[in-house]
Enzyme design. Structure first.
Site, PDB file in Angstrom:
ATOM      1  N   HIS A   9       0.797  -1.232   0.000  1.00 12.75           N
ATOM      2  CA  HIS A   9       0.000   0.000   0.000  1.00 12.75           C
ATOM      3  C   HIS A   9       0.825   1.276   0.000  1.00 12.75           C
ATOM      4  O   HIS A   9       0.280   2.357  -0.119  1.00 12.75           O
ATOM      5  CB  HIS A   9      -0.955   0.022   1.210  1.00 12.75           C
ATOM      6  CG  HIS A   9      -0.259   0.327   2.503  1.00 12.75           C
ATOM      7  ND1 HIS A   9       0.461  -0.607   3.187  1.00 12.75           N
ATOM      8  CD2 HIS A   9      -0.161   1.473   3.208  1.00 12.75           C
ATOM      9  CE1 HIS A   9       0.974  -0.070   4.276  1.00 12.75           C
ATOM     10  NE2 HIS A   9       0.615   1.197   4.316  1.00 12.75           N
TER      11      HIS A   9
HETATM   12  C1  UD1 Z   1      -2.328   5.207   6.190  1.00 15.17           C
HETATM   13  C2  UD1 Z   1      -1.064   5.609   6.956  1.00 15.17           C
HETATM   14  C3  UD1 Z   1      -0.025   4.505   6.839  1.00 15.17           C
HETATM   15  C4  UD1 Z   1      -0.590   3.168   7.239  1.00 15.17           C
HETATM   16  C5  UD1 Z   1      -1.840   2.901   6.404  1.00 15.17           C
HETATM   17  C6  UD1 Z   1      -2.503   1.583   6.690  1.00 15.17           C
HETATM   18  C7  UD1 Z   1      -0.569   8.034   6.960  1.00 15.17           C
HETATM   19  C8  UD1 Z   1       0.383   9.049   6.451  1.00 15.17           C
HETATM   20  N1  UD1 Z   1      -0.459   6.813   6.389  1.00 15.17           N
HETATM   21  O1  UD1 Z   1      -1.980   5.112   4.822  1.00 15.17           O
HETATM   22  O2  UD1 Z   1       1.066   4.812   7.687  1.00 15.17           O
HETATM   23  O3  UD1 Z   1       0.372   2.163   7.015  1.00 15.17           O
HETATM   24  O4  UD1 Z   1      -2.771   3.954   6.663  1.00 15.17           O
HETATM   25  O5  UD1 Z   1      -3.568   1.408   5.806  1.00 15.17           O
HETATM   26  O6  UD1 Z   1      -1.361   8.324   7.809  1.00 15.17           O
HETATM   27  N2  UD1 Z   1      -9.194   4.785   1.575  1.00 15.17           N
HETATM   28  C9  UD1 Z   1     -10.434   4.221   1.428  1.00 15.17           C
HETATM   29  N3  UD1 Z   1     -11.082   3.810   2.527  1.00 15.17           N
HETATM   30  C10 UD1 Z   1     -10.563   3.925   3.783  1.00 15.17           C
HETATM   31  C11 UD1 Z   1      -9.305   4.515   3.919  1.00 15.17           C
HETATM   32  C12 UD1 Z   1      -8.619   4.932   2.821  1.00 15.17           C
HETATM   33  O7  UD1 Z   1     -10.935   4.082   0.328  1.00 15.17           O
HETATM   34  O8  UD1 Z   1     -11.218   3.507   4.751  1.00 15.17           O
HETATM   35  C13 UD1 Z   1      -8.476   5.231   0.381  1.00 15.17           C
HETATM   36  C14 UD1 Z   1      -8.739   6.702   0.141  1.00 15.17           C
HETATM   37  O9  UD1 Z   1      -8.978   6.888  -1.193  1.00 15.17           O
HETATM   38  C15 UD1 Z   1      -7.465   7.384   0.537  1.00 15.17           C
HETATM   39  C16 UD1 Z   1      -6.416   6.297   0.325  1.00 15.17           C
HETATM   40  O10 UD1 Z   1      -7.088   5.046   0.552  1.00 15.17           O
HETATM   41  O11 UD1 Z   1      -7.211   8.521  -0.224  1.00 15.17           O
HETATM   42  C17 UD1 Z   1      -5.267   6.395   1.257  1.00 15.17           C
HETATM   43  O12 UD1 Z   1      -5.723   6.539   2.613  1.00 15.17           O
HETATM   44  P1  UD1 Z   1      -4.842   7.381   3.675  1.00 15.17           P
HETATM   45  O13 UD1 Z   1      -5.446   7.304   4.996  1.00 15.17           O
HETATM   46  O14 UD1 Z   1      -4.500   8.704   3.112  1.00 15.17           O
HETATM   47  O15 UD1 Z   1      -3.471   6.624   3.698  1.00 15.17           O
HETATM   48  P2  UD1 Z   1      -3.103   5.081   3.687  1.00 15.17           P
HETATM   49  O16 UD1 Z   1      -2.421   4.841   2.394  1.00 15.17           O
HETATM   50  O17 UD1 Z   1      -4.217   4.191   4.078  1.00 15.17           O
END
Ligand code: UD1
Length: 363
Positions: free
Chosen positions: A201
Protein backbone atom coordinates in the site's frame (compact mmCIF):
# COMPACT_ATOMS: atom_id res chain seq x y z
CA UNK A 1 -7.60 10.81 35.80
CA UNK A 2 -9.20 11.14 32.39
CA UNK A 3 -7.30 9.57 29.49
CA UNK A 4 -8.42 10.32 25.96
CA UNK A 5 -7.20 8.04 23.16
CA UNK A 6 -7.02 9.23 19.56
CA UNK A 7 -7.08 6.72 16.70
CA UNK A 8 -7.57 7.24 12.99
CA UNK A 9 -6.28 4.51 10.73
CA UNK A 10 -6.20 0.72 10.59
CA UNK A 11 -2.78 0.18 12.20
CA UNK A 12 -3.84 2.23 15.25
CA UNK A 13 -6.69 -0.05 16.24
CA UNK A 14 -4.66 -3.12 17.27
CA UNK A 15 -2.44 -0.82 19.36
CA UNK A 16 -5.16 1.04 21.26
CA UNK A 17 -7.23 -2.10 22.06
CA UNK A 18 -4.82 -3.68 24.60
CA UNK A 19 -3.91 -0.31 26.15
CA UNK A 20 -7.57 0.54 26.75
CA UNK A 21 -8.14 -2.94 28.18
CA UNK A 22 -5.18 -2.62 30.57
CA UNK A 23 -6.27 0.84 31.75
CA UNK A 24 -9.85 -0.37 32.28
CA UNK A 25 -8.59 -2.53 35.15
CA UNK A 26 -7.17 0.48 36.98
CA UNK A 27 -9.43 2.25 39.46
CA UNK A 28 -9.59 6.04 39.23
CA UNK A 29 -8.93 6.11 35.51
CA UNK A 30 -11.69 7.05 33.10
CA UNK A 31 -11.21 6.79 29.37
CA UNK A 32 -12.69 8.22 26.22
CA UNK A 33 -11.99 7.52 22.59
CA UNK A 34 -11.87 9.79 19.56
CA UNK A 35 -11.81 8.28 16.05
CA UNK A 36 -10.66 10.84 13.51
CA UNK A 37 -12.29 8.95 10.63
CA UNK A 38 -9.09 8.87 8.53
CA UNK A 39 -10.03 5.28 7.70
CA UNK A 40 -13.77 4.91 7.30
CA UNK A 41 -14.56 1.81 5.19
CA UNK A 42 -16.23 -0.94 7.22
CA UNK A 43 -13.41 -3.38 6.49
CA UNK A 44 -10.68 -0.78 7.23
CA UNK A 45 -12.21 0.30 10.54
CA UNK A 46 -15.47 -1.09 12.01
CA UNK A 47 -14.51 -4.78 11.83
CA UNK A 48 -11.39 -4.04 13.88
CA UNK A 49 -13.44 -2.37 16.62
CA UNK A 50 -15.72 -5.42 16.76
CA UNK A 51 -12.99 -8.07 16.76
CA UNK A 52 -10.60 -6.28 19.08
CA UNK A 53 -13.33 -5.35 21.58
CA UNK A 54 -12.70 -1.60 21.31
CA UNK A 55 -15.66 0.41 22.64
CA UNK A 56 -17.53 2.58 20.15
CA UNK A 57 -15.78 5.96 19.86
CA UNK A 58 -17.23 8.76 21.99
CA UNK A 59 -16.61 11.07 19.07
CA UNK A 60 -15.99 10.41 15.39
CA UNK A 61 -14.48 13.44 13.66
CA UNK A 62 -15.37 12.03 10.23
CA UNK A 63 -12.45 13.64 8.42
CA UNK A 64 -12.35 11.14 5.51
CA UNK A 65 -9.65 11.23 2.82
CA UNK A 66 -7.62 14.08 1.38
CA UNK A 67 -4.07 15.26 0.78
CA UNK A 68 -1.71 15.08 3.72
CA UNK A 69 -2.19 18.77 4.49
CA UNK A 70 -5.98 18.57 4.15
CA UNK A 71 -6.23 15.50 6.35
CA UNK A 72 -3.92 16.92 9.02
CA UNK A 73 -5.69 20.28 9.03
CA UNK A 74 -9.14 18.66 9.24
CA UNK A 75 -8.10 16.50 12.20
CA UNK A 76 -6.59 19.51 13.95
CA UNK A 77 -9.53 21.83 13.49
CA UNK A 78 -12.13 19.19 14.38
CA UNK A 79 -10.19 17.77 17.33
CA UNK A 80 -9.38 21.07 19.05
CA UNK A 81 -12.94 21.79 20.30
CA UNK A 82 -13.30 18.17 21.45
CA UNK A 83 -10.08 18.41 23.48
CA UNK A 84 -11.21 21.72 24.97
CA UNK A 85 -14.60 20.32 25.92
CA UNK A 86 -13.38 16.97 27.32
CA UNK A 87 -10.39 18.43 29.21
CA UNK A 88 -8.43 15.16 29.44
CA UNK A 89 -5.48 14.83 31.81
CA UNK A 90 -3.56 12.86 29.21
CA UNK A 91 -4.04 12.14 25.51
CA UNK A 92 -2.59 8.91 24.09
CA UNK A 93 -1.71 8.79 20.40
CA UNK A 94 -0.51 5.72 18.50
CA UNK A 95 1.97 4.92 15.75
CA UNK A 96 2.81 7.24 12.89
CA UNK A 97 -0.28 8.10 10.88
CA UNK A 98 -1.39 11.64 10.03
CA UNK A 99 -4.05 11.57 12.77
CA UNK A 100 -1.35 10.81 15.37
CA UNK A 101 0.71 13.89 14.55
CA UNK A 102 -2.33 16.17 14.15
CA UNK A 103 -3.68 15.28 17.60
CA UNK A 104 -0.25 15.68 19.21
CA UNK A 105 0.14 19.19 17.79
CA UNK A 106 -3.32 20.24 19.00
CA UNK A 107 -2.72 18.93 22.53
CA UNK A 108 0.69 20.43 22.96
CA UNK A 109 -0.66 23.88 22.07
CA UNK A 110 -3.51 23.42 24.55
CA UNK A 111 -0.95 22.32 27.18
CA UNK A 112 -2.57 18.89 27.45
CA UNK A 113 0.05 16.19 28.19
CA UNK A 114 0.56 13.69 25.36
CA UNK A 115 1.73 10.07 25.48
CA UNK A 116 3.04 8.50 22.29
CA UNK A 117 2.67 4.75 22.05
CA UNK A 118 5.26 3.27 19.65
CA UNK A 119 7.68 6.17 20.04
CA UNK A 120 11.25 6.39 18.78
CA UNK A 121 10.98 4.41 15.54
CA UNK A 122 13.02 5.94 12.71
CA UNK A 123 13.53 4.93 9.09
CA UNK A 124 15.80 8.00 8.55
CA UNK A 125 13.90 8.48 5.31
CA UNK A 126 12.11 11.81 5.24
CA UNK A 127 10.40 11.01 1.95
CA UNK A 128 8.04 8.82 4.04
CA UNK A 129 5.13 10.85 5.44
CA UNK A 130 5.18 8.57 8.49
CA UNK A 131 8.76 9.61 9.34
CA UNK A 132 7.67 13.26 9.52
CA UNK A 133 4.76 12.24 11.75
CA UNK A 134 7.11 10.29 14.04
CA UNK A 135 9.65 13.11 14.37
CA UNK A 136 7.04 15.74 15.23
CA UNK A 137 4.99 13.57 17.57
CA UNK A 138 8.06 12.50 19.54
CA UNK A 139 9.32 16.07 19.92
CA UNK A 140 5.98 17.09 21.41
CA UNK A 141 5.13 14.07 23.56
CA UNK A 142 5.55 14.06 27.34
CA UNK A 143 5.55 10.26 27.64
CA UNK A 144 7.37 8.23 25.00
CA UNK A 145 6.55 4.53 25.15
CA UNK A 146 9.10 2.68 23.01
CA UNK A 147 8.89 -0.89 21.67
CA UNK A 148 12.62 -1.64 21.49
CA UNK A 149 16.04 -0.35 22.43
CA UNK A 150 16.72 1.34 19.08
CA UNK A 151 13.75 3.62 19.86
CA UNK A 152 15.37 4.83 23.09
CA UNK A 153 18.65 5.48 21.29
CA UNK A 154 16.97 7.47 18.51
CA UNK A 155 15.10 9.64 21.00
CA UNK A 156 18.20 10.35 23.11
CA UNK A 157 20.08 11.32 19.95
CA UNK A 158 17.30 13.82 19.18
CA UNK A 159 17.71 15.43 22.59
CA UNK A 160 14.64 13.95 24.30
CA UNK A 161 15.08 13.77 28.06
CA UNK A 162 15.61 10.15 29.18
CA UNK A 163 13.05 10.79 31.94
CA UNK A 164 10.30 10.89 29.35
CA UNK A 165 11.30 7.60 27.70
CA UNK A 166 9.72 4.35 28.87
CA UNK A 167 10.70 1.14 27.11
CA UNK A 168 7.58 -0.99 27.45
CA UNK A 169 7.71 -3.38 24.48
CA UNK A 170 5.37 -3.80 21.55
CA UNK A 171 1.65 -3.21 22.15
CA UNK A 172 0.69 -4.58 18.74
CA UNK A 173 2.16 -7.90 19.80
CA UNK A 174 -0.17 -7.75 22.84
CA UNK A 175 -3.15 -7.95 20.47
CA UNK A 176 -1.49 -10.73 18.52
CA UNK A 177 -0.75 -12.80 21.64
CA UNK A 178 -4.32 -12.30 22.80
CA UNK A 179 -6.00 -13.31 19.54
CA UNK A 180 -3.60 -15.89 18.09
CA UNK A 181 -5.35 -18.85 19.79
CA UNK A 182 -8.64 -17.76 18.20
CA UNK A 183 -6.95 -17.25 14.82
CA UNK A 184 -5.45 -20.74 14.94
CA UNK A 185 -8.96 -22.21 15.36
CA UNK A 186 -10.01 -20.60 12.08
CA UNK A 187 -10.71 -23.02 9.32
CA UNK A 188 -8.84 -22.31 6.13
CA UNK A 189 -11.75 -23.35 3.91
CA UNK A 190 -11.27 -22.09 0.41
CA UNK A 191 -7.63 -21.15 0.92
CA UNK A 192 -4.76 -22.99 -0.71
CA UNK A 193 -2.71 -25.32 1.50
CA UNK A 194 0.59 -23.55 0.84
CA UNK A 195 0.71 -19.93 -0.22
CA UNK A 196 2.54 -16.61 -0.22
CA UNK A 197 0.69 -13.73 1.43
CA UNK A 198 1.11 -10.29 -0.14
CA UNK A 199 0.18 -6.78 1.07
CA UNK A 200 1.08 -3.56 -0.68
CA UNK A 201 0.00 0.00 0.00
CA UNK A 202 2.97 2.40 0.24
CA UNK A 203 2.77 5.25 -2.26
CA UNK A 204 6.39 4.49 -3.31
CA UNK A 205 5.32 1.01 -4.45
CA UNK A 206 1.80 1.54 -5.74
CA UNK A 207 1.56 5.09 -7.08
CA UNK A 208 4.13 4.62 -9.87
CA UNK A 209 2.69 2.46 -12.64
CA UNK A 210 6.08 0.94 -13.62
CA UNK A 211 7.07 0.05 -10.04
CA UNK A 212 3.65 -1.48 -9.35
CA UNK A 213 3.76 -3.39 -12.65
CA UNK A 214 7.20 -4.87 -11.87
CA UNK A 215 6.18 -5.99 -8.39
CA UNK A 216 2.86 -7.48 -9.49
CA UNK A 217 4.51 -9.19 -12.49
CA UNK A 218 6.90 -10.83 -10.06
CA UNK A 219 3.92 -12.06 -7.99
CA UNK A 220 2.23 -13.40 -11.13
CA UNK A 221 5.50 -15.26 -11.92
CA UNK A 222 5.59 -16.67 -8.38
CA UNK A 223 2.01 -17.93 -8.75
CA UNK A 224 3.28 -20.59 -11.20
CA UNK A 225 5.00 -22.23 -8.21
CA UNK A 226 2.96 -21.14 -5.21
CA UNK A 227 -0.52 -19.71 -4.69
CA UNK A 228 -0.42 -15.98 -4.02
CA UNK A 229 -3.05 -14.53 -1.66
CA UNK A 230 -3.32 -10.74 -1.87
CA UNK A 231 -5.78 -8.74 0.28
CA UNK A 232 -5.81 -5.40 -1.51
CA UNK A 233 -5.71 -2.00 0.24
CA UNK A 234 -8.21 0.53 -1.24
CA UNK A 235 -5.40 2.77 -2.56
CA UNK A 236 -3.73 -0.20 -4.31
CA UNK A 237 -7.02 -1.44 -5.77
CA UNK A 238 -7.62 1.97 -7.26
CA UNK A 239 -4.12 2.06 -8.78
CA UNK A 240 -4.40 -1.47 -10.22
CA UNK A 241 -7.64 -0.46 -11.90
CA UNK A 242 -6.27 2.89 -13.11
CA UNK A 243 -3.02 1.42 -14.54
CA UNK A 244 -4.68 -1.75 -15.91
CA UNK A 245 -2.08 -3.85 -14.03
CA UNK A 246 -2.25 -7.56 -14.91
CA UNK A 247 -3.09 -9.57 -11.79
CA UNK A 248 -4.06 -12.84 -13.47
CA UNK A 249 -3.67 -15.95 -11.30
CA UNK A 250 -3.46 -13.97 -8.04
CA UNK A 251 -6.10 -14.47 -5.32
CA UNK A 252 -7.20 -10.84 -4.88
CA UNK A 253 -9.27 -10.25 -1.73
CA UNK A 254 -10.84 -7.31 0.05
CA UNK A 255 -8.90 -5.94 3.09
CA UNK A 256 -9.35 -8.56 5.81
CA UNK A 257 -10.50 -8.48 9.42
CA UNK A 258 -7.76 -8.81 12.04
CA UNK A 259 -8.26 -12.42 13.13
CA UNK A 260 -8.65 -13.77 9.56
CA UNK A 261 -5.52 -11.95 8.49
CA UNK A 262 -3.60 -13.20 11.52
CA UNK A 263 -4.60 -16.77 10.63
CA UNK A 264 -3.37 -16.22 7.07
CA UNK A 265 -0.06 -14.77 8.26
CA UNK A 266 0.60 -17.54 10.76
CA UNK A 267 0.17 -20.24 8.10
CA UNK A 268 1.91 -18.50 5.18
CA UNK A 269 5.02 -20.00 3.58
CA UNK A 270 6.25 -16.44 3.12
CA UNK A 271 4.87 -12.93 3.54
CA UNK A 272 5.73 -10.21 1.03
CA UNK A 273 4.80 -6.74 2.27
CA UNK A 274 5.56 -3.05 2.55
CA UNK A 275 3.69 -2.63 5.85
CA UNK A 276 5.39 -1.65 9.10
CA UNK A 277 3.30 -3.74 11.47
CA UNK A 278 3.45 -6.91 9.39
CA UNK A 279 7.27 -6.92 9.63
CA UNK A 280 6.78 -7.15 13.40
CA UNK A 281 3.96 -9.70 13.37
CA UNK A 282 5.89 -12.09 11.09
CA UNK A 283 8.95 -11.75 13.34
CA UNK A 284 6.83 -12.76 16.32
CA UNK A 285 5.26 -15.64 14.37
CA UNK A 286 8.61 -16.82 12.95
CA UNK A 287 7.25 -16.57 9.41
CA UNK A 288 9.70 -15.46 6.67
CA UNK A 289 9.03 -11.88 5.58
CA UNK A 290 10.35 -10.08 2.51
CA UNK A 291 9.82 -6.34 2.80
CA UNK A 292 9.48 -4.26 -0.34
CA UNK A 293 11.26 -1.23 1.11
CA UNK A 294 14.82 0.11 1.15
CA UNK A 295 14.77 0.84 4.87
CA UNK A 296 12.79 0.04 7.96
CA UNK A 297 11.95 1.95 11.12
CA UNK A 298 11.80 -1.48 12.77
CA UNK A 299 15.44 -2.64 12.47
CA UNK A 300 15.02 -5.23 15.21
CA UNK A 301 12.95 -7.29 12.74
CA UNK A 302 15.90 -7.56 10.33
CA UNK A 303 18.60 -7.83 13.01
CA UNK A 304 17.05 -10.61 15.06
CA UNK A 305 13.73 -11.38 13.37
CA UNK A 306 12.74 -13.10 10.13
CA UNK A 307 12.54 -9.93 8.04
CA UNK A 308 14.68 -9.21 4.96
CA UNK A 309 14.58 -5.89 3.07
CA UNK A 310 14.49 -6.30 -0.70
CA UNK A 311 13.74 -2.70 -1.75
CA UNK A 312 11.86 -2.74 -5.01
CA UNK A 313 14.52 -4.91 -6.62
CA UNK A 314 12.54 -7.79 -8.07
CA UNK A 315 15.64 -9.90 -8.83
CA UNK A 316 16.56 -9.77 -5.12
CA UNK A 317 12.93 -10.58 -4.30
CA UNK A 318 13.06 -13.59 -6.63
CA UNK A 319 16.34 -14.90 -5.23
CA UNK A 320 15.18 -14.53 -1.60
CA UNK A 321 11.93 -16.31 -2.54
CA UNK A 322 13.91 -19.20 -4.04
CA UNK A 323 15.91 -19.52 -0.80
CA UNK A 324 12.76 -19.64 1.28
CA UNK A 325 10.95 -22.10 -0.99
CA UNK A 326 14.05 -24.32 -0.96
CA UNK A 327 13.70 -24.54 2.83
CA UNK A 328 16.57 -22.14 3.62
CA UNK A 329 14.56 -19.35 5.26
CA UNK A 330 16.29 -17.06 7.75
CA UNK A 331 15.60 -18.13 11.35
CA UNK A 332 14.63 -15.41 13.80
CA UNK A 333 14.04 -14.75 17.48
CA UNK A 334 11.34 -12.77 19.29
CA UNK A 335 12.70 -9.39 20.46
CA UNK A 336 12.83 -8.63 24.21
CA UNK A 337 9.59 -7.31 25.76
CA UNK A 338 7.45 -8.51 22.86
CA UNK A 339 5.64 -10.69 25.33
CA UNK A 340 1.99 -9.61 25.31
CA UNK A 341 2.40 -7.41 28.40
CA UNK A 342 3.51 -4.05 26.98
CA UNK A 343 0.09 -2.47 27.63
CA UNK A 344 0.19 -3.56 31.27
CA UNK A 345 3.51 -1.77 31.61
CA UNK A 346 2.03 1.39 30.06
CA UNK A 347 -0.95 1.21 32.44
CA UNK A 348 1.42 0.84 35.37
CA UNK A 349 3.41 3.94 34.39
CA UNK A 350 0.25 5.99 33.83
CA UNK A 351 -1.29 4.83 37.12
CA UNK A 352 1.83 6.02 38.95
CA UNK A 353 1.30 9.47 37.43
CA UNK A 354 -2.40 9.38 38.33
CA UNK A 355 -1.73 8.91 42.05
CA UNK A 356 -0.37 12.44 42.75
CA UNK A 357 -3.21 13.91 40.66
CA UNK A 358 -5.75 12.07 42.81
CA UNK A 359 -4.11 13.33 45.98
CA UNK A 360 -4.13 16.89 44.63
CA UNK A 361 -7.85 16.72 43.79
CA UNK A 362 -8.64 15.58 47.36
CA UNK A 363 -6.90 18.59 48.92
C1 UD1 B 1 -2.33 5.21 6.19
C2 UD1 B 1 -1.06 5.61 6.96
C3 UD1 B 1 -0.03 4.50 6.84
C4 UD1 B 1 -0.59 3.17 7.24
C5 UD1 B 1 -1.84 2.90 6.40
C6 UD1 B 1 -2.50 1.58 6.69
C7 UD1 B 1 -0.57 8.03 6.96
C8 UD1 B 1 0.38 9.05 6.45
N1 UD1 B 1 -0.46 6.81 6.39
O1 UD1 B 1 -1.98 5.11 4.82
O2 UD1 B 1 1.07 4.81 7.69
O3 UD1 B 1 0.37 2.16 7.02
O4 UD1 B 1 -2.77 3.95 6.66
O5 UD1 B 1 -3.57 1.41 5.81
O6 UD1 B 1 -1.36 8.32 7.81
N2 UD1 B 1 -9.19 4.78 1.57
C9 UD1 B 1 -10.43 4.22 1.43
N3 UD1 B 1 -11.08 3.81 2.53
C10 UD1 B 1 -10.56 3.92 3.78
C11 UD1 B 1 -9.31 4.51 3.92
C12 UD1 B 1 -8.62 4.93 2.82
O7 UD1 B 1 -10.94 4.08 0.33
O8 UD1 B 1 -11.22 3.51 4.75
C13 UD1 B 1 -8.48 5.23 0.38
C14 UD1 B 1 -8.74 6.70 0.14
O9 UD1 B 1 -8.98 6.89 -1.19
C15 UD1 B 1 -7.46 7.38 0.54
C16 UD1 B 1 -6.42 6.30 0.33
O10 UD1 B 1 -7.09 5.05 0.55
O11 UD1 B 1 -7.21 8.52 -0.22
C17 UD1 B 1 -5.27 6.39 1.26
O12 UD1 B 1 -5.72 6.54 2.61
P1 UD1 B 1 -4.84 7.38 3.68
O13 UD1 B 1 -5.45 7.30 5.00
O14 UD1 B 1 -4.50 8.70 3.11
O15 UD1 B 1 -3.47 6.62 3.70
P2 UD1 B 1 -3.10 5.08 3.69
O16 UD1 B 1 -2.42 4.84 2.39
O17 UD1 B 1 -4.22 4.19 4.08
Amino acid sequence: MHILHVVGARPNFMKTAPVMAALRKRPNIIQSLVHTGQHYDKNMSDVFFEELGIPAPDVNLGVGSGTHAQLTAEVMSRFEPVALEKKPDLVLVYGDVNSTMAAAVVCSKLLIPVGHVEAGLRSFDRTMPEEINRLITDQLADYLFTPSEDGDRNLCREGISPHKIHRVGNVMIDSLVHLLPLAMKHKTNGFPHRYALVTLHRPSNVDDSQVLKRIVECMVGLSAELDVVFPVHPRTRRRIREFGTNTSNLHLLEPMPYVDFLALQARAAVVITDSGGIQEETTYLGVPCLTLRHNTERPVTTEIGTNILVGNDTSKLRSELSNILAGNAKQGKIPPLWDGRASERIAQIIAQQAAPLEAESRT
